[in-house]
Design a protein around this motif. Structure first.
Motif, PDB file in Angstrom:
ATOM      1  N   ILE A 258       1.044  -1.178   0.076  1.00 35.81           N
ATOM      2  CA  ILE A 258      -0.035   0.197  -0.043  1.00 35.81           C
ATOM      3  C   ILE A 258       0.946   1.363   0.022  1.00 35.81           C
ATOM      4  N   LYS A 259       0.839   2.081  -1.059  1.00 32.82           N
ATOM      5  CA  LYS A 259       1.518   3.450  -1.036  1.00 32.82           C
ATOM      6  C   LYS A 259       0.660   4.376  -0.637  1.00 32.82           C
ATOM      7  N   ASP A 260       1.420   5.464   0.128  1.00 29.58           N
ATOM      8  CA  ASP A 260       0.858   6.836   0.588  1.00 29.58           C
ATOM      9  C   ASP A 260       0.133   7.326  -0.405  1.00 29.58           C
ATOM     10  N   GLN A 261      -0.944   7.949  -0.180  1.00 22.88           N
ATOM     11  CA  GLN A 261      -1.615   8.697  -1.388  1.00 22.88           C
ATOM     12  C   GLN A 261      -1.577  10.412  -1.084  1.00 22.88           C
ATOM     13  N   ILE A 262      -1.707  10.997  -2.103  1.00 19.26           N
ATOM     14  CA  ILE A 262      -1.687  12.513  -2.029  1.00 19.26           C
ATOM     15  C   ILE A 262      -3.027  12.807  -1.637  1.00 19.26           C
ATOM     16  N   PHE A 263      -3.988  12.378  -2.302  1.00 18.43           N
ATOM     17  CA  PHE A 263      -5.514  13.142  -2.167  1.00 18.43           C
ATOM     18  C   PHE A 263      -5.923  12.146  -0.838  1.00 18.43           C
ATOM     19  N   GLY A 264      -6.397  12.749   0.094  1.00 15.83           N
ATOM     20  CA  GLY A 264      -7.071  12.203   1.188  1.00 15.83           C
ATOM     21  C   GLY A 264      -6.134  12.072   2.395  1.00 15.83           C
TER      22      GLY A 264
ATOM     23  N   LYS B 180      -9.302  10.858 -13.141  1.00 16.17           N
ATOM     24  CA  LYS B 180      -7.887   9.915 -13.889  1.00 16.17           C
ATOM     25  C   LYS B 180      -6.749  10.839 -13.302  1.00 16.17           C
ATOM     26  N   LEU B 181      -6.638  12.066 -13.462  1.00 17.95           N
ATOM     27  CA  LEU B 181      -5.381  13.003 -12.941  1.00 17.95           C
ATOM     28  C   LEU B 181      -5.483  12.416 -11.585  1.00 17.95           C
ATOM     29  N   ARG B 182      -6.380  12.374 -10.618  1.00 23.28           N
ATOM     30  CA  ARG B 182      -6.283  12.135  -9.339  1.00 23.28           C
ATOM     31  C   ARG B 182      -5.579  10.861  -8.868  1.00 23.28           C
ATOM     32  N   PHE B 183      -6.080   9.756  -9.704  1.00 17.32           N
ATOM     33  CA  PHE B 183      -5.565   8.360  -9.994  1.00 17.32           C
ATOM     34  C   PHE B 183      -3.838   8.576 -10.050  1.00 17.32           C
TER      35      PHE B 183
END
Length: 475
Positions: free
Chosen positions: A274-280, A327-330
């Motif tokens: 699991i990678k750390d996400q930017i959004f959220g 898509k950009l968010r992903f």
């Protein structure tokens, strides 16, 4: 010899008389019995006052149900509690997920159900007469809750029915959506929790006229006269539901074991699963990961907008294509290389939409929850200089990621305001767009409309007095 002849004649005469008398009596008796039979046959045909009795239908159940339907339908139509326009999206049908598609609907709330019409009330009623029935939602056993995570729109709540249907309802006007939320919740709370809702007809008949009580008693007698095979099917269903309950309990126990044995989030992150996400993610978490005080994605979006979006009409107000934004968010969350100058991001509204989504999905807004009430108190001050000093003092107390990101963002927005003659985005317009996104209370209650006024005013002050709030602190 003459005497015997006379006596014999008298005897014959007497016998003849007796025979004739008996024949008359027989005829009278027969006539009276025929009259009795006639009167009896007539009594089977005629009732009092000569009225003909109507034949009783053999299909009593169908007949009673037909009459009950005619009585109940107008009652249900009269019991309207609320109606009006809202944005609606159906996201699940019978448990099957559907693609979210927002549309404007005329919504009618009654004591038991919600009906969705495509047109206004008068047009909807005319369409019902022509056979175009509205979509109906049974509220018995339903669940209602706020659903901020289900949509990028604000003021969204979700209704989930026992049949697995899910609906999102939304309005940009706070007091309208709050009024609808409480009205639907009250309607659900008044209904029994059992999805079968056996009290429905009884509640309706309580307000019927006295002439309808006979229909109710007739309907109840029909229910009691169920056939044996119907009772057998009921026993089968009860037994089947009991077995379903035991199966559900076994599934629950297995799920509990799985959850207790599953690895922790930290373990999965260490293994790279699991990678750390930017959004959220929290703002300070993103900044710590990037070893900076302003997220890299925020800087890229601002650079792209200042390069090719300062003169665009309605910049930050106009929404971009949601699918392209997702898509950009992903791509950003997958830590893939991002080039906002690529042709697929040529629509600048997609870039601004993604930037607004980043701030909207922060678990804690850019203005921290602990500072919300203090900023509201500062903006309430009547003297402008006192108001500016109070806001400036609070900004200086913010954590470095919040302070620096806020400074970069509002510095960028001042450049948008400078081009207001071309992009038509004034300080007030940007305050309306960014106020609720950057500043909100932790527990939003009935003061949402009041809070929104202060949110907009704080954002406007940060823009109009940017130099005094940020640049003066360097002196």
């Amino acid at each position: 010899m003459q005497k015997p002849t006379n006596s014999g004649t008298s005897v014959e005469t007497l016998n003849s008389t007796r025979q004739s008398t008996g024949a008359v009596q027989m005829r009278i008796k027969n006539a009276s019995s025929h009259h009795d039979r006639l009167s009896q046959s007539k009594s089977m045909i005629l009732t009092d006052a000569g009225k003909v009795t109507e034949p009783i239908s053999r299909h009593r159940r169908n007949h009673s149900q037909h009459v009950l339907k005619d009585v109940i339908t107008p009652l249900e139509q009269l019991m309207v509690e609320k109606e009006g326009y809202l944005q609606k999206a159906k996201i699940a049908d019978g448990g099957k997920k559907l693609r979210k598609n927002w549309s404007t609907s005329w919504i009618v709330l009654s004591s038991r159900k919600i009906e969705f019409y495509k047109e206004s009330k008068q047009q909807a009623l005319s369409n019902v007469k022509t056979g175009c029935k509205p979509e109906s939602v049974d509220l018995c056993g339903a669940h209602i809750e706020w659903a901020k995570e289900k949509s990028s729109r604000k003021n969204v709540f979700q209704i989930t029915t026992v049949s697995g249907n899910e609906f999102l309802l939304q309005s940009d006007i706070d007091f309208i959506i709050l009024d609808w939320f409480h009205a639907i919740k009250n309607a659900i709370d008044r209904l029994p929790k059992d999805p079968s809702c056996p009290s429905r007809n009884l509640d309706l008949f309580k307000i019927q006229r006295s002439s309808s009580t006979e229909l109710l008693s007739h309907y109840d007698s029909e229910i009691k006269e169920q056939k044996p095979e119907h009772r057998k099917s009921l026993m089968f269903r009860l037994h089947h539901s009991a077995s379903d309950t035991s199966d559900k309990n076994r599934v629950k126990s297995r799920l509990k074991k799985f959850i207790t044995r599953r690895p922790s989030l930290k373990t999965l992150q260490e293994k790279g699963l699991i990678k750390d996400q930017i959004f959220g993610s929290h703002l300070h978490t993103v900044c710590e990961r990037e070893n900076s005080t302003v997220p890299w994605f925020v800087k890229q979006c601002i650079e792209a907008v200042e390069k090719r979006g300062l003169d665009v009409d309605g910049i930050y107000r106009v929404s971009g294509n949601l699918a392209t934004i997702q898509k950009l968010r992903f791509i950003v969350n997958q830590e893939e290389k991002l080039n906002l100058d690529d042709s697929q991001w040529e629509d600048i509204h997609v870039v601004t939409g993604a930037l607004k989504m980043f701030f909207r999905e922060l678990p804690e807004p850019l203005f921290p929850y602990s500072f919300f009430e203090r900023f509201v108190e500062a903006i309430k001050k009547h003297d402008n200089n006192t108001r500016i000093e109070a806001v400036k003092s609070l900004v200086q107390k913010l954590p470095p990621p919040n302070h620096d990101t806020m400074k970069v963002l509002f510095g960028h927005l001042t450049k948008i305001v400078a081009k207001a003659s071309k992009n038509l985005m004034s300080t007030q317009s940007l305050g309306i767009v960014f106020g609720p996104t950057l500043l909100r209370a932790e527990n939003e209650t009935g003061n949402m409309a009041v809070h929104m006024v202060y949110q907009n005013q704080i954002a406007e002050l940060m823009l109009s007095e940017y130099n005094k709030i940020f640049c003066a602190e360097e002196d």
